[in-house]
Design a protein around this motif. Structure first.
Motif, PDB file in Angstrom:
ATOM      1  N   VAL A  37     -69.377 -29.241   5.651  1.00 49.33           N
ATOM      2  CA  VAL A  37     -68.178 -29.746   4.976  1.00 49.33           C
ATOM      3  C   VAL A  37     -68.157 -31.269   5.044  1.00 49.33           C
ATOM      4  O   VAL A  37     -67.871 -31.948   4.041  1.00 49.33           O
ATOM      5  N   LEU A  38     -68.462 -31.835   6.203  1.00 54.76           N
ATOM      6  CA  LEU A  38     -68.497 -33.295   6.337  1.00 54.76           C
ATOM      7  C   LEU A  38     -69.590 -33.908   5.458  1.00 54.76           C
ATOM      8  O   LEU A  38     -69.368 -34.954   4.826  1.00 54.76           O
ATOM      9  N   LEU A  39     -70.757 -33.258   5.388  1.00 56.10           N
ATOM     10  CA  LEU A  39     -71.821 -33.735   4.516  1.00 56.10           C
ATOM     11  C   LEU A  39     -71.399 -33.668   3.053  1.00 56.10           C
ATOM     12  O   LEU A  39     -71.645 -34.601   2.278  1.00 56.10           O
ATOM     13  N   HIS A  40     -70.741 -32.600   2.668  1.00 57.74           N
ATOM     14  CA  HIS A  40     -70.254 -32.444   1.296  1.00 57.74           C
ATOM     15  C   HIS A  40     -69.256 -33.551   0.946  1.00 57.74           C
ATOM     16  O   HIS A  40     -69.336 -34.148  -0.128  1.00 57.74           O
ATOM     17  N   LEU A  41     -68.340 -33.829   1.860  1.00 54.36           N
ATOM     18  CA  LEU A  41     -67.368 -34.893   1.620  1.00 54.36           C
ATOM     19  C   LEU A  41     -68.046 -36.260   1.541  1.00 54.36           C
ATOM     20  O   LEU A  41     -67.645 -37.107   0.734  1.00 54.36           O
ATOM     21  N   ALA A  42     -69.072 -36.473   2.341  1.00 47.44           N
ATOM     22  CA  ALA A  42     -69.804 -37.734   2.284  1.00 47.44           C
ATOM     23  C   ALA A  42     -70.533 -37.889   0.950  1.00 47.44           C
ATOM     24  O   ALA A  42     -70.567 -38.989   0.380  1.00 47.44           O
TER      25      ALA A  42
ATOM     26  N   ARG B 244     -77.973 -34.763  -7.120  1.00 49.54           N
ATOM     27  CA  ARG B 244     -77.200 -33.659  -7.693  1.00 49.54           C
ATOM     28  C   ARG B 244     -77.702 -32.317  -7.165  1.00 49.54           C
ATOM     29  O   ARG B 244     -76.916 -31.434  -6.849  1.00 49.54           O
ATOM     30  N   ASP B 245     -79.024 -32.185  -7.058  1.00 50.41           N
ATOM     31  CA  ASP B 245     -79.596 -30.953  -6.505  1.00 50.41           C
ATOM     32  C   ASP B 245     -79.189 -30.758  -5.054  1.00 50.41           C
ATOM     33  O   ASP B 245     -78.858 -29.645  -4.639  1.00 50.41           O
ATOM     34  N   LEU B 246     -79.178 -31.845  -4.285  1.00 49.80           N
ATOM     35  CA  LEU B 246     -78.765 -31.772  -2.887  1.00 49.80           C
ATOM     36  C   LEU B 246     -77.315 -31.326  -2.767  1.00 49.80           C
ATOM     37  O   LEU B 246     -76.972 -30.522  -1.900  1.00 49.80           O
ATOM     38  N   GLU B 247     -76.464 -31.830  -3.655  1.00 47.16           N
ATOM     39  CA  GLU B 247     -75.055 -31.420  -3.644  1.00 47.16           C
ATOM     40  C   GLU B 247     -74.927 -29.914  -3.887  1.00 47.16           C
ATOM     41  O   GLU B 247     -74.148 -29.234  -3.214  1.00 47.16           O
ATOM     42  N   TYR B 248     -75.699 -29.381  -4.829  1.00 45.27           N
ATOM     43  CA  TYR B 248     -75.633 -27.951  -5.116  1.00 45.27           C
ATOM     44  C   TYR B 248     -76.169 -27.112  -3.967  1.00 45.27           C
ATOM     45  O   TYR B 248     -75.634 -26.048  -3.662  1.00 45.27           O
ATOM     46  N   VAL B 249     -77.218 -27.582  -3.316  1.00 43.33           N
ATOM     47  CA  VAL B 249     -77.764 -26.866  -2.157  1.00 43.33           C
ATOM     48  C   VAL B 249     -76.741 -26.850  -1.027  1.00 43.33           C
ATOM     49  O   VAL B 249     -76.519 -25.812  -0.388  1.00 43.33           O
ATOM     50  N   VAL B 250     -76.102 -27.990  -0.780  1.00 48.58           N
ATOM     51  CA  VAL B 250     -75.090 -28.066   0.279  1.00 48.58           C
ATOM     52  C   VAL B 250     -73.934 -27.123  -0.026  1.00 48.58           C
ATOM     53  O   VAL B 250     -73.455 -26.403   0.853  1.00 48.58           O
TER      54      VAL B 250
ATOM     55  N   ARG C  98     -67.923 -38.751  -1.822  1.00 46.57           N
ATOM     56  CA  ARG C  98     -66.928 -39.765  -1.464  1.00 46.57           C
ATOM     57  C   ARG C  98     -66.480 -40.618  -2.646  1.00 46.57           C
ATOM     58  O   ARG C  98     -65.325 -40.992  -2.726  1.00 46.57           O
ATOM     59  N   ARG C  99     -67.356 -40.910  -3.573  1.00 45.43           N
ATOM     60  CA  ARG C  99     -66.956 -41.726  -4.730  1.00 45.43           C
ATOM     61  C   ARG C  99     -65.976 -40.978  -5.626  1.00 45.43           C
ATOM     62  O   ARG C  99     -64.990 -41.546  -6.091  1.00 45.43           O
ATOM     63  N   GLN C 100     -66.248 -39.699  -5.873  1.00 43.06           N
ATOM     64  CA  GLN C 100     -65.343 -38.908  -6.693  1.00 43.06           C
ATOM     65  C   GLN C 100     -64.002 -38.721  -5.994  1.00 43.06           C
ATOM     66  O   GLN C 100     -62.953 -38.768  -6.640  1.00 43.06           O
ATOM     67  N   ILE C 101     -64.023 -38.537  -4.691  1.00 44.03           N
ATOM     68  CA  ILE C 101     -62.777 -38.372  -3.937  1.00 44.03           C
ATOM     69  C   ILE C 101     -61.971 -39.665  -3.965  1.00 44.03           C
ATOM     70  O   ILE C 101     -60.759 -39.638  -4.179  1.00 44.03           O
ATOM     71  N   ALA C 102     -62.643 -40.807  -3.775  1.00 44.55           N
ATOM     72  CA  ALA C 102     -61.945 -42.097  -3.807  1.00 44.55           C
ATOM     73  C   ALA C 102     -61.349 -42.357  -5.187  1.00 44.55           C
ATOM     74  O   ALA C 102     -60.210 -42.833  -5.298  1.00 44.55           O
ATOM     75  N   ALA C 103     -62.087 -42.038  -6.245  1.00 41.83           N
ATOM     76  CA  ALA C 103     -61.568 -42.235  -7.598  1.00 41.83           C
ATOM     77  C   ALA C 103     -60.363 -41.342  -7.852  1.00 41.83           C
ATOM     78  O   ALA C 103     -59.374 -41.773  -8.455  1.00 41.83           O
TER      79      ALA C 103
END
Length: 79
Positions: free
Chosen positions: A50-55, A4-10, A58-63
């Motif tokens: 952007v590609l890292l963020h989408l990766a 979660r921290d990595l997502e916020y940093v990205v 990916r679970r939330q996007i697929a859902a």
């Protein structure tokens, strides 16, 4: 550092690099600098983020896509 921290940093770095790309792109266009290297490289960094963020999401996007394009239950007609 957790996921979660990595997502916020990205997201934070993506925001900063996006602002830099926009501002340097406008300056390049307005001032006529045809080959402004930092703008080009930061654009590539931004695209990678952007590609890292989408990766990472990916679970939330697929859902979301399954929910959005999935079959919906038939509703009974109201009388």
């Amino acid at each position: 550092m957790g996921r979660r921290d990595l997502e916020y940093v990205v997201i934070a770095v993506m925001l900063l690099s996006g602002l830099y790309v926009v501002i340097s792109g406008l300056a390049t266009d307005l001032l006529g600098w045809s080959l402004f290297a930092p703008h080009r490289y930061m654009g590539r960094v931004f695209a990678g983020l952007v590609l890292l963020h989408l990766a990472l999401k990916r679970r939330q996007i697929a859902a979301y896509l399954r929910r959005g394009f999935g079959r919906r239950p038939d509703r009974k007609p109201s009388t």
